[in-house]
Scaffold this motif. Structure first.
Motif, PDB file in Angstrom:
ATOM      1  N   LEU A 263      -1.790   7.830   6.362  1.00  0.00           N
ATOM      2  CA  LEU A 263      -1.663   8.364   4.467  1.00  0.00           C
ATOM      3  C   LEU A 263      -0.333   7.033   3.868  1.00  0.00           C
ATOM      4  O   LEU A 263       1.084   6.501   5.035  1.00  0.00           O
ATOM      5  N   ALA A 264      -0.347   6.171   2.814  1.00  0.00           N
ATOM      6  CA  ALA A 264       0.695   5.238   2.478  1.00  0.00           C
ATOM      7  C   ALA A 264       1.225   5.626   1.160  1.00  0.00           C
ATOM      8  O   ALA A 264      -0.158   5.818  -0.308  1.00  0.00           O
ATOM      9  N   LEU A 265       2.325   5.841   0.725  1.00  0.00           N
ATOM     10  CA  LEU A 265       2.769   5.472  -0.691  1.00  0.00           C
ATOM     11  C   LEU A 265       3.258   4.836  -0.933  1.00  0.00           C
ATOM     12  O   LEU A 265       4.336   4.090  -0.051  1.00  0.00           O
ATOM     13  N   GLY A 266       3.292   3.946  -2.008  1.00  0.00           N
ATOM     14  CA  GLY A 266       4.194   3.467  -2.695  1.00  0.00           C
ATOM     15  C   GLY A 266       4.910   3.414  -4.054  1.00  0.00           C
ATOM     16  O   GLY A 266       4.258   4.168  -4.535  1.00  0.00           O
ATOM     17  N   ASP A 312      10.174   2.762 -15.393  1.00  0.00           N
ATOM     18  CA  ASP A 312       9.191   1.790 -15.613  1.00  0.00           C
ATOM     19  C   ASP A 312       8.822   2.069 -13.840  1.00  0.00           C
ATOM     20  O   ASP A 312       8.449   0.460 -13.566  1.00  0.00           O
ATOM     21  N   GLU A 313       8.920   2.955 -14.127  1.00  0.00           N
ATOM     22  CA  GLU A 313       8.695   3.459 -12.096  1.00  0.00           C
ATOM     23  C   GLU A 313       6.947   3.827 -12.257  1.00  0.00           C
ATOM     24  O   GLU A 313       7.313   5.145 -12.701  1.00  0.00           O
ATOM     25  N   PHE A 314       6.378   3.058 -11.129  1.00  0.00           N
ATOM     26  CA  PHE A 314       4.852   4.382 -11.316  1.00  0.00           C
ATOM     27  C   PHE A 314       4.704   4.393  -9.378  1.00  0.00           C
ATOM     28  O   PHE A 314       6.031   3.943  -8.663  1.00  0.00           O
ATOM     29  N   ALA A 315       4.321   5.298  -9.507  1.00  0.00           N
ATOM     30  CA  ALA A 315       4.094   5.879  -7.372  1.00  0.00           C
ATOM     31  C   ALA A 315       2.475   5.781  -7.746  1.00  0.00           C
ATOM     32  O   ALA A 315       1.973   6.047  -8.440  1.00  0.00           O
ATOM     33  N   MET A 316       2.095   5.397  -6.075  1.00  0.00           N
ATOM     34  CA  MET A 316       0.813   5.825  -5.838  1.00  0.00           C
ATOM     35  C   MET A 316       1.173   5.977  -4.330  1.00  0.00           C
ATOM     36  O   MET A 316       1.675   6.178  -3.501  1.00  0.00           O
ATOM     37  N   PHE A 317      -0.107   6.544  -4.221  1.00  0.00           N
ATOM     38  CA  PHE A 317      -0.653   7.125  -2.520  1.00  0.00           C
ATOM     39  C   PHE A 317      -2.561   7.288  -1.993  1.00  0.00           C
ATOM     40  O   PHE A 317      -3.345   7.561  -3.515  1.00  0.00           O
ATOM     41  N   SER A 318      -2.241   7.298  -0.874  1.00  0.00           N
ATOM     42  CA  SER A 318      -3.834   7.020  -0.681  1.00  0.00           C
ATOM     43  C   SER A 318      -4.441   6.838   0.829  1.00  0.00           C
ATOM     44  O   SER A 318      -3.351   6.617   1.907  1.00  0.00           O
ATOM     45  N   ILE A 355       7.424  -4.111  -5.056  1.00  0.00           N
ATOM     46  CA  ILE A 355       6.776  -3.000  -4.304  1.00  0.00           C
ATOM     47  C   ILE A 355       7.684  -2.577  -3.437  1.00  0.00           C
ATOM     48  O   ILE A 355       7.979  -2.507  -2.760  1.00  0.00           O
ATOM     49  N   GLY A 356       7.847  -0.926  -2.948  1.00  0.00           N
ATOM     50  CA  GLY A 356       8.374   0.034  -2.029  1.00  0.00           C
ATOM     51  C   GLY A 356       6.893   0.970  -1.475  1.00  0.00           C
ATOM     52  O   GLY A 356       7.044   1.585  -1.650  1.00  0.00           O
ATOM     53  N   TYR A 357       6.977   0.406   0.048  1.00  0.00           N
ATOM     54  CA  TYR A 357       5.951   1.402   0.191  1.00  0.00           C
ATOM     55  C   TYR A 357       6.180   1.891   1.917  1.00  0.00           C
ATOM     56  O   TYR A 357       6.954   0.622   1.705  1.00  0.00           O
ATOM     57  N   ALA A 358       6.133   2.948   2.339  1.00  0.00           N
ATOM     58  CA  ALA A 358       5.915   3.983   3.605  1.00  0.00           C
ATOM     59  C   ALA A 358       4.768   4.395   3.672  1.00  0.00           C
ATOM     60  O   ALA A 358       4.118   4.849   2.786  1.00  0.00           O
ATOM     61  N   GLN A 359       4.359   4.241   4.916  1.00  0.00           N
ATOM     62  CA  GLN A 359       2.998   5.192   6.054  1.00  0.00           C
ATOM     63  C   GLN A 359       4.097   6.199   6.372  1.00  0.00           C
ATOM     64  O   GLN A 359       4.886   6.687   7.155  1.00  0.00           O
ATOM     65  N   TYR A 360       2.467   6.786   6.444  1.00  0.00           N
ATOM     66  CA  TYR A 360       3.037   8.611   7.177  1.00  0.00           C
ATOM     67  C   TYR A 360       1.718   8.055   7.987  1.00  0.00           C
ATOM     68  O   TYR A 360       0.541   7.722   8.128  1.00  0.00           O
ATOM     69  N   PRO A 361       1.609   9.202   9.336  1.00  0.00           N
ATOM     70  CA  PRO A 361       2.901   9.563   9.642  1.00  0.00           C
ATOM     71  C   PRO A 361       4.563   8.714  10.426  1.00  0.00           C
ATOM     72  O   PRO A 361       5.452   9.078  11.178  1.00  0.00           O
TER      73      PRO A 361
END
Length: 664
Positions: A263-266, A312-318, A355-361
């Motif tokens: 999963l990626a969260l940004g 002005d912060e938005f977040a997303m994951f997929s 954008i900053g993003y991190a991936q699970y796991p």
């Protein structure tokens, strides 16, 4: 009077017989109950009819014992089939009312038919078989009445058609048994009618109560939906809010773990939003956020969960954006969304995003840690790769661990003993004499050794400890300045936290008043980034310090945003041009032009101009030629301990006299 009572009776009778179309729920409930009970009623009539016909078989004509009973039974079977087939059909209110009204009419026809048929058998029987006629009429009418009790009009019509002829026919008989039966049946029928009316009233009340309950439940559901929306949906953009986003990612992580997926969260932050909000007002800022949300929502596919965290912060994951190419494509598309300007009323607005993003796991295994990793990657992007997407990496993880060590060391530090001040001179371009020293914070930790200033100052700002550090550092800086000649000034850096509230400024003023150093010798420096965190409050704080007698300097000029606006509107006395603007003037004509323009701007506005990062004689000559008043950099001196200041002042004075003699 009699006519009025008669009219009321007629009105009430007609009212009892009508189908209440104005109450759709009651009509539908009556039809539903009627549909279940009518087949039973017709089955009862068929059985009783066949039993009575067999009693008179051979005694009465065939027409009465076979033909008519069979015809009546066929009609009843047809009605049973018709009602059974319609049991799952959905009728609207008008259709249901028409069906019930036709049932009332058919109940009357049925009552007349069976009453006439059974009484026509009476002359052909013996006393025993005649008693069966009475029994048939009584049992059948009462049974049918109970089957029809949810349709009051049909029950009353049928029982009236049977009871009245029965009472007259048997009540006028010469046989006392039949007279008694007539009387008994009439009394029982009245009791049954009374019970039917009561049951019907209870039925209507129950239906109306259920209707009221459904209405109340609907109102509560609307209220519940509104509460859910208010607590889970961002009222401005219509996107899931911070609470809803975290609930969704908390739910998704275990599902991804069970599926052994990724999963990626940004986190997306707008670049340049705050100055637009400050300059044009919150109304334009809100409209811009709505436009950004609409653009993101239209672009992102359905499998990406998008929310607004706030500001002005938005977040997303997929779960689908996990391979490198897919994410690289998504990153490019997202950044590209901001290439086109936004049209807000009569304004054309251009902003970017980081954008900053991190991936699970890979980065983390919990929703909270994954978000923290993405947030740190965003922090890195904002400070190092603005306008790009940064993935949380092993290097970031090491940095976080180091930051954690620094935070812990700060908490446990003896700040009075471990903090100290280094001083770097600010030189006059005309005399090449030091006119001031900038106080630079230093920390020697027993646990970590010498910690770079940018490292522990950022850590202190992040943890909130800067409010404890600044008064200590200011006091130590002023203790050193108190030993210098009166014409030498002291320059001290403030953070955004230091000017964030009147209470913070009062603490600084108190330190100055207790130091014995004249406020007129003090320059307070603040960065443009710190100013923009809250322009209105910062201006009030800086005015309070100026009212004390101190002077205000804008540090790192040119590296922030809306620089021209800030330098014109803020209560400034000096401007320090960042070292990045002088580093290339010896090889880059454009760099020389930019620096020349900035110096002219400061001079034109009446502000003293200080250029940082001077390291060569050519740079000194260029600045003197361009009428820059003050310089600072390694060409003159590196930061020094407090005890080295007075010897440096003496050496500088001697050097200045030698230079004057040579030029003389």
């Amino acid at each position: 009077m009699m006519r009025g009572s008669s009219n009321i009776f007629v009105w009430r009778t007609l009212n009892m017989l009508r189908v209440p179309r104005e109450n759709p729920e009651l009509v539908q409930a009556k039809l539903a109950a009627f549909t279940r009970q009518v087949p039973m009623m017709y089955a009862l009539v068929i059985v009783n009819t066949m039993a009575l016909a067999s009693t008179f078989h051979g005694a009465a004509p065939r027409l009465l014992t076979l033909d008519l009973p069979v015809a009546l039974a066929v009609v009843c079977l047809f009605r049973i089939t018709s009602w059974w087939q319609s049991r799952h059909h959905v009728f609207d209110v008008d259709q249901a009312a028409d069906k019930l009204r036709s049932s009332i009419i058919f109940a009357a026809v049925l009552g007349v038919a069976f009453c006439a048929w059974s009484l026509s058998l009476f002359p052909y029987g013996t006393d025993l078989s005649k008693s069966h006629v009475a029994f048939f009429m009584a049992v059948t009418s009462i049974g049918c009445g109970f089957c029809l009790m949810h349709l009051r009009a049909a029950a009353l019509v049928l029982m009236s058609i049977v009871v009245i002829p029965f009472a007259i026919y048997f009540g006028t008989s010469d046989n006392p048994v039949f007279v008694s039966l007539a009387f008994n049946f009439t009394v029982v029928t009245l009791a049954v009618v009374f019970m039917l009316l009561g049951n019907h009233k209870d039925f209507e009340q129950r239906v109306n109560s259920e209707k009221a309950l459904r209405i109340k439940q609907a109102e509560l559901q609307v209220f519940s939906d509104k509460n859910f929306r208010d607590s889970n949906i961002d009222s401005l953009t219509g996107l899931p809010n911070r609470r809803s986003f975290f609930a969704a990612i908390e739910k998704q992580i275990p599902e991804t773990k069970r599926a052994e997926g990724r999963l990626a969260l940004g986190i997306l932050d707008l670049d340049g939003f705050k100055p637009i909000n400050d300059v044009h007002g919150h109304r334009v800022g809100d409209r811009l956020l709505i436009e950004v949300a609409d653009r993101l929502r239209a672009h992102l596919p359905d499998y990406v969960f998008l929310g607004r965290l706030g500001g002005d912060e938005f977040a997303m994951f997929s779960e689908r954006l996990t391979d490198e190419q897919a994410f690289a494509d998504a990153e490019r598309d997202l950044i590209g969304l901001f290439d086109a300007p936004f049209e807000i009323e009569d304004l054309t607005v251009r902003i970017g995003c980081s954008i900053g993003y991190a991936q699970y796991p890979e980065a983390a295994t919990t929703a909270e840690d994954l978000f923290e990793c993405a947030d740190y990657a965003l922090f890195f992007a904002k400070h190092n790769d603005r306008g790009k997407a940064v993935r949380f990496s092993a290097e970031h993880e090491a940095t976080i661990r180091e930051a954690s060590r620094i935070d812990q060391a700060l908490v446990n530090a003896d700040l009075e003993q471990e903090l100290w001040i280094a001083y770097q001179p600010i030189m006059s371009a005309a005399t090449q004499q030091p006119v001031a020293f900038e106080a630079l914070a230093r920390w020697r930790s027993p646990m970590l050794g010498n910690v770079p200033p940018m490292t522990f100052i950022v850590a202190a700002e992040r943890s909130g400890m800067i409010a404890q550090l600044t008064p200590i550092l200011l006091r130590k800086a002023l203790e050193g300045a108190a030993r210098w000649p009166e014409h030498i000034r002291i320059s001290f850096n403030l953070s955004a936290v230091d000017v964030a509230s009147p209470l913070s400024v009062l603490k600084l003023i108190n330190v100055v008043e207790q130091s014995g150093v004249r406020p007129a010798r003090i320059d307070f420096e603040i960065t443009e980034t710190a100013v923009m965190s809250n322009v209105a409050q910062t201006s009030q704080s800086l005015n309070a310090l100026r009212a004390l007698g101190a002077r205000i300097s804008l540090d790192d000029f040119g590296t922030g945003y809306s620089s021209l606006s800030n330098i014109r509107e803020l209560p400034l006395d000096k401007v320090k041009i960042d070292r990045s603007f002088i580093s290339k003037i010896e090889t880059d004509p454009a760099a020389r032009l930019i620096l020349r323009t900035m110096i002219d701007l400061c001079n034109g506005l009446g502000h003293d101009c200080i250029v940082e990062g001077v390291e060569t004689v050519d740079q000194v000559d260029f600045l003197r030629k361009e009428d820059c008043r003050f310089m600072q950099g390694y060409f003159f001196a590196k930061p020094m301990h407090g005890e080295e200041v007075r010897p440096f002042l003496g050496t500088s004075s001697d050097m200045a006299r030698i230079a004057a003699l040579r030029h003389g």
